[in-house]
Structure formats: C-alpha cells, structure tokens
Write a protein that holds these residues in place. Sequence first.
Motif, PDB file in Angstrom:
ATOM      1  N   CYS A 117       0.807  -1.228   0.000  1.00 48.39           N
ATOM      2  CA  CYS A 117       0.000   0.000   0.000  1.00 48.39           C
ATOM      3  C   CYS A 117       0.841   1.280   0.000  1.00 48.39           C
ATOM      4  N   VAL A 118       2.050   1.253   0.574  1.00 49.94           N
ATOM      5  CA  VAL A 118       2.894   2.453   0.477  1.00 49.94           C
ATOM      6  C   VAL A 118       3.332   2.621  -0.979  1.00 49.94           C
ATOM      7  N   ALA A 119       3.621   1.504  -1.632  1.00 50.40           N
ATOM      8  CA  ALA A 119       3.983   1.564  -3.057  1.00 50.40           C
ATOM      9  C   ALA A 119       2.854   2.211  -3.847  1.00 50.40           C
ATOM     10  N   GLN A 120       1.614   1.789  -3.542  1.00 54.19           N
ATOM     11  CA  GLN A 120       0.471   2.323  -4.280  1.00 54.19           C
ATOM     12  C   GLN A 120       0.303   3.817  -4.025  1.00 54.19           C
ATOM     13  N   ALA A 121       0.404   4.194  -2.747  1.00 55.10           N
ATOM     14  CA  ALA A 121       0.090   5.575  -2.371  1.00 55.10           C
ATOM     15  C   ALA A 121       1.228   6.539  -2.707  1.00 55.10           C
ATOM     16  N   GLU A 122       2.462   6.069  -2.627  1.00 55.90           N
ATOM     17  CA  GLU A 122       3.595   6.980  -2.739  1.00 55.90           C
ATOM     18  C   GLU A 122       4.579   6.521  -3.812  1.00 55.90           C
ATOM     19  N   GLY A 123       4.075   5.828  -4.828  1.00 59.50           N
ATOM     20  CA  GLY A 123       4.946   5.202  -5.827  1.00 59.50           C
ATOM     21  C   GLY A 123       5.949   6.151  -6.454  1.00 59.50           C
ATOM     22  N   ALA A 124       5.443   7.282  -6.968  1.00 58.81           N
ATOM     23  CA  ALA A 124       6.322   8.190  -7.700  1.00 58.81           C
ATOM     24  C   ALA A 124       7.373   8.777  -6.760  1.00 58.81           C
ATOM     25  N   GLU A 125       6.933   9.146  -5.570  1.00 58.45           N
ATOM     26  CA  GLU A 125       7.821   9.736  -4.566  1.00 58.45           C
ATOM     27  C   GLU A 125       8.927   8.743  -4.160  1.00 58.45           C
ATOM     28  N   LEU A 126       8.514   7.482  -3.977  1.00 58.28           N
ATOM     29  CA  LEU A 126       9.477   6.439  -3.612  1.00 58.28           C
ATOM     30  C   LEU A 126      10.542   6.285  -4.685  1.00 58.28           C
ATOM     31  N   THR A 133     -13.949   8.387   6.532  1.00 59.50           N
ATOM     32  CA  THR A 133     -13.201   9.609   6.205  1.00 59.50           C
ATOM     33  C   THR A 133     -11.739   9.581   6.688  1.00 59.50           C
ATOM     34  N   PHE A 134     -11.401   8.621   7.581  1.00 58.00           N
ATOM     35  CA  PHE A 134     -10.028   8.564   8.108  1.00 58.00           C
ATOM     36  C   PHE A 134      -9.133   7.606   7.336  1.00 58.00           C
ATOM     37  N   CYS A 135      -9.694   6.848   6.398  1.00 58.42           N
ATOM     38  CA  CYS A 135      -9.029   5.621   5.953  1.00 58.42           C
ATOM     39  C   CYS A 135      -8.458   5.713   4.538  1.00 58.42           C
ATOM     40  N   VAL A 136      -7.257   5.160   4.361  1.00 67.35           N
ATOM     41  CA  VAL A 136      -6.585   5.196   3.047  1.00 67.35           C
ATOM     42  C   VAL A 136      -6.949   4.019   2.142  1.00 67.35           C
ATOM     43  N   VAL A 137      -7.579   3.000   2.726  1.00 68.41           N
ATOM     44  CA  VAL A 137      -7.765   1.753   1.968  1.00 68.41           C
ATOM     45  C   VAL A 137      -8.483   1.940   0.624  1.00 68.41           C
ATOM     46  N   PRO A 138      -9.576   2.730   0.559  1.00 71.87           N
ATOM     47  CA  PRO A 138     -10.225   2.876  -0.750  1.00 71.87           C
ATOM     48  C   PRO A 138      -9.289   3.457  -1.817  1.00 71.87           C
ATOM     49  N   TYR A 139      -8.264   4.182  -1.373  1.00 67.79           N
ATOM     50  CA  TYR A 139      -7.326   4.774  -2.335  1.00 67.79           C
ATOM     51  C   TYR A 139      -6.176   3.819  -2.677  1.00 67.79           C
ATOM     52  N   THR A 140      -5.724   3.037  -1.676  1.00 62.91           N
ATOM     53  CA  THR A 140      -4.585   2.153  -1.946  1.00 62.91           C
ATOM     54  C   THR A 140      -5.019   0.825  -2.551  1.00 62.91           C
ATOM     55  N   ARG A 141      -6.160   0.306  -2.128  1.00 63.53           N
ATOM     56  CA  ARG A 141      -6.587  -1.011  -2.621  1.00 63.53           C
ATOM     57  C   ARG A 141      -7.653  -0.911  -3.701  1.00 63.53           C
ATOM     58  N   GLY A 142      -8.215   0.295  -3.875  1.00 62.30           N
ATOM     59  CA  GLY A 142      -9.166   0.494  -4.962  1.00 62.30           C
ATOM     60  C   GLY A 142     -10.586   0.065  -4.622  1.00 62.30           C
ATOM     61  N   ALA A 143     -11.415  -0.027  -5.669  1.00 63.18           N
ATOM     62  CA  ALA A 143     -12.844  -0.318  -5.494  1.00 63.18           C
ATOM     63  C   ALA A 143     -13.058  -1.768  -5.080  1.00 63.18           C
ATOM     64  N   GLU A 144     -14.216  -2.002  -4.474  1.00 60.84           N
ATOM     65  CA  GLU A 144     -14.558  -3.353  -4.029  1.00 60.84           C
ATOM     66  C   GLU A 144     -14.593  -4.330  -5.195  1.00 60.84           C
ATOM     67  N   PHE A 145     -13.970  -5.475  -4.984  1.00 55.70           N
ATOM     68  CA  PHE A 145     -13.948  -6.518  -6.003  1.00 55.70           C
ATOM     69  C   PHE A 145     -14.132  -7.862  -5.299  1.00 55.70           C
ATOM     70  N   SER A 146     -15.046  -8.677  -5.808  1.00 58.52           N
ATOM     71  CA  SER A 146     -15.262 -10.014  -5.238  1.00 58.52           C
ATOM     72  C   SER A 146     -14.791 -11.057  -6.231  1.00 58.52           C
ATOM     73  N   ARG A 147     -14.012 -12.018  -5.769  1.00 56.23           N
ATOM     74  CA  ARG A 147     -13.630 -13.115  -6.662  1.00 56.23           C
ATOM     75  C   ARG A 147     -14.826 -14.031  -6.887  1.00 56.23           C
ATOM     76  N   PRO A 148     -14.963 -14.603  -8.078  1.00 58.86           N
ATOM     77  CA  PRO A 148     -16.099 -15.503  -8.303  1.00 58.86           C
ATOM     78  C   PRO A 148     -16.066 -16.691  -7.333  1.00 58.86           C
ATOM     79  N   ALA A 149     -17.261 -17.157  -6.954  1.00 61.27           N
ATOM     80  CA  ALA A 149     -17.350 -18.251  -5.983  1.00 61.27           C
ATOM     81  C   ALA A 149     -16.565 -19.479  -6.441  1.00 61.27           C
ATOM     82  N   ALA A 150     -16.640 -19.780  -7.747  1.00 59.08           N
ATOM     83  CA  ALA A 150     -15.965 -20.990  -8.238  1.00 59.08           C
ATOM     84  C   ALA A 150     -14.454 -20.891  -8.002  1.00 59.08           C
ATOM     85  N   ASP A 151     -13.875 -19.693  -8.195  1.00 57.76           N
ATOM     86  CA  ASP A 151     -12.431 -19.517  -7.964  1.00 57.76           C
ATOM     87  C   ASP A 151     -12.095 -19.689  -6.485  1.00 57.76           C
ATOM     88  N   VAL A 152     -12.949 -19.086  -5.648  1.00 62.82           N
ATOM     89  CA  VAL A 152     -12.703 -19.179  -4.197  1.00 62.82           C
ATOM     90  C   VAL A 152     -12.746 -20.642  -3.774  1.00 62.82           C
TER      91      VAL A 152
END
Length: 466
Positions: free
Chosen positions: A97-106, A181-200
């Motif tokens: 997640c630091v890579a995602q959030a601060e990639g260019a800076e890193l 409003t306090f959380c970085v996760v929606p920005y670092t991990r992106g939108a909600e995604f569910s794996r298909p049941a068959a894959d799980v």
Amino acid sequence: MSDLPPSTPLQPPKKVFVKTYGCQMNVYDSGRMVDTLAPKGWESVETPEGADLVILNTCHIREKAAEKVFTELGRLREHQANRAAQGGRMMIAVAGCVAQAEGAELARRAGNVDIVVGPQAYHRLPDLLARVEAMPGRKAARLVDTDFPVESKFDALPEEASARGASAFLAIQEGCDKFCTFCVVPYTRGAEFSRPAADVLAEARRLVAGGSIELTLLGQNVNAWHGDGPDGRAWSFGRLLRAVAEIPGLDRLRYTTSHPLEVDDELIAAHRDVGVLMPFLHLPVQSGSDRILAAMNRRHTAEHYRRVVGRLREARPDLALSSDFIVGFPGESEEDFEATLALVREVGFPQAFSFKYSPRPGTPAAEVKEGVVPEVVKADRLARLQALLGRQMAEFNASMVGRRMPVLLDRPGKRPGQRLGRSPYMQPVHLDAPESLDGRIVDVIIEGAGPIALAGRLADGERTAA
Ligand code: 5AD
Ligand code: SF4
C-alpha cells in the motif's frame, strides 16, 4: 526440465526475501508473490543476506508509513553493497500500500529501489524483474507499476501454490467502497472486487488438499463479498461460507475484516448453522458515539452495532468479539469518548485494536481543521480505553481456566518441547507437546491464563493420537 533447450545451462535458484508489514491481506499477497516467482526459478529465503531480490510488502495504515520504508531501504544498502562486493546484485522491490500511495515519490527519493509495484499489479512482477535484469549496469531501475489493471491479478496467478500450512489465508474480496473519512484503503486497494465463488472454492479445495485445516477468508470488507455461484445464482457471503465449510477435511473457518452494515440475515444464519465457523468475529466499530460515527462516514449507528451483535449472539451464544477503535477523531468530546467506553462495557471485547486518530494525507478527515483533539487528550483517552479492554481480555482469558478446548498447534514455543497453538477464540495457547502434533487440532486442558495468552496441557489420550 524436458522442455528446456538442450544448450540451456541449469541455473541455481535465485533467492527472494520478502518482508511483510501490516495486515493479513499483505501476508497473503506476499505468499502469492512468491508463488508468481517460483515458476521463474525463484526460491524464498528467510533473511536478506545473499538474496538476489528483496521485496518490502508495505502497509500504509499506520502513521509515518513511508518514513519507515525509507529507513528499511537505508538498512538494505549494506546488504546490497555486500552482494555487489561478491560480484552479485540485490534488486529491491517495494510492494503493497505504500507503493500504491507513494509510488512516484518512492522512485524519486529512494536511490536503491528497482521496482515499485502496487497491490493490484504484482502478477506483473516477473516481467518487471526481467526488465530490470536487462539493465545490468543501472544502480536503481526505478520501474513503477501502480496501475489498477483491467486483468485481475487473481486470474493471472499460477494455480500451483505452495503449501501454506495448517492455517492458511485466502483472499476472496479486495478493496473498499465505504470511504470512512479517516481511511486510506479505498485509495490504496481500490474499489470493491469479489472473486467468483468458483475460484474461491477451487483455491479453498487446493489449500485443504495441501494440508490446511483452517482457512481464514480475507478481504478489506470481506462480508461485502457477493458473486455468482457455480449454480448460476447470485450468492451472498453467508452462502459462500456454507459452501466452503462443506469441503471435506476443513475443520475451522474464519473471515476478516467485516463491516457492521454488511451483516445480513444469511450471514447471521451461517453463524448459527455452520459448525466449522469459529465463534470469534472481528467486527470493527471505531466509536460508540453516533456523532463521531457520522463524521467518520461509517454509515451505521452505535445502536445498529448493538443490534447486530445481539442477533449474532442469539445465533451463536458462545461468540466472542473483537473490534477496532479510534480515539481522538476530530470533534470527539469527552462525552463522545464516554459513549465509546459505554459501548465497550456493554458489548464486551475479549480482543481489540485501538488507535489514536492520526491524519492520513489524501483522506477527507485530514482536511478537517476544527475540533482537532490535542495529543495529550488522545493519549489519555487511549490509555483509559486500553485499560478497560485489557481488563476485559484478562477476564475472558481467566474464564477459560479449567476448560477443555480444541487447540490448533501451529508453531514451536519458546522452550524446547513446548508448542504454541490457537484456541477457537484466537488466544495463543502454550503447552508441552511433541512436534509430531504440529498442524493438528488437539484437546487441551487450560491450566493458566495471562493477560494475553493461555497455558495448558494435552488432554488424556491426545499424546497417543500422534
Ligand atoms: N488513524 C487512526 N487509526 C486508523 N485506522 C485506520 N485509519 C486510521 C487513522 N487515520 C485504524 C482503524 C481501522 C484499523 C485497521 O486501523 O481502526 O479499522
Ligand atoms: Fe477503511 Fe474499513 Fe472504512 Fe473501508 S470500511 S474505508 S477499509 S475503515
């Protein structure tokens, strides 16, 4: 080997050391990165010395996350220099997640980073590494891949996974659309995604076939999982739990992390009916004050949380709860904080994580300038909350003494002959047991309880089960 051209010399395996920070999702991702590299001739090692590649799988949740990564990169310089002195090369990749959030800076600031790869792009690691290896003279390649690619990493990962031990993680959902409003996760991990049941289900079956007897289904919002079932119908998370639970050989099932708004009737019914679902649930509430919950954009009230817990306990009377709390959110008054203490007293949390609020750049709460709670007040509130939570944990542990409980032995203890395992409630349990019982669930008589861990002895008959 037969498909290698005859002239290809046999290469010794290249060594990769992965250092993992943060949550269980990162632990899972680290495992999958190793799985991605294994077919390309990479072998996982336990220390950075002599490694050809070091991956820092970073976490952005805690304060000063980026600074900690720069410190670690500084420490790695010596290992890189040693490797170069031996005529080798140690490449460094920063993932997570630091890579995602601060990639260019890193990439700009760190002189010794070859690859910055975000959590949704790590299936591209082999290609990125091949590109770095094709630049032998460069000190730091600084390739950055923080895309949210259209192809899912889950589809691109190899099916052949390494055995992941008696207790394994399985990511079924990723990302978050809740935008607390306090959380970085929606920005670092992106939108909600569910794996298909068959894959799980396929991955769960592979894990159980490979020796895992406990599975923990993972997601930033795991109980928001939904998808098409193999029967062509829309499945809820509760339905998925039932299907996973039916896999022969699976003894324990857990999931984390959940959101109170996503606890629906089917999930509650699963807690009533599914025996392998453990009686322990991490269900973050963050605050007991409706005013603060609204400011956090949690979209539930304290009363809603109480009702959900009440219904879950009706379904599964032995359910123990764990939660996350933030104290000192902007605008939190003493009265708001006391509402949190009242909720904790009422619900009871044998386990919990509690934090002082600290602003994360890019989140809405970080822009709030009014009602900022002074550091000393935050520290005082955290100490009071943790004292209460600590008492609840100690009381819960003490109530285990004299009980016989199933414990999954999964690692060596501190002393020779001692092993460490987990109770159904995730408590660490120390006991004397032969190594041959590792990876097994054994009955243990609990003889002692500390603030965090339990101690016990094998129940009669267990030793011969080895
Ligand atoms: N300040 C303090 N704690 C935070 N958490 C997330 N973001 C912040 C922040 N900005 C905590 C929440 C979350 C847990 C994983 O970390 O309690 O549930
Ligand atoms: Fe972050 Fe959890 Fe809120 Fe999503 S639900 S924004 S992951 S705290």
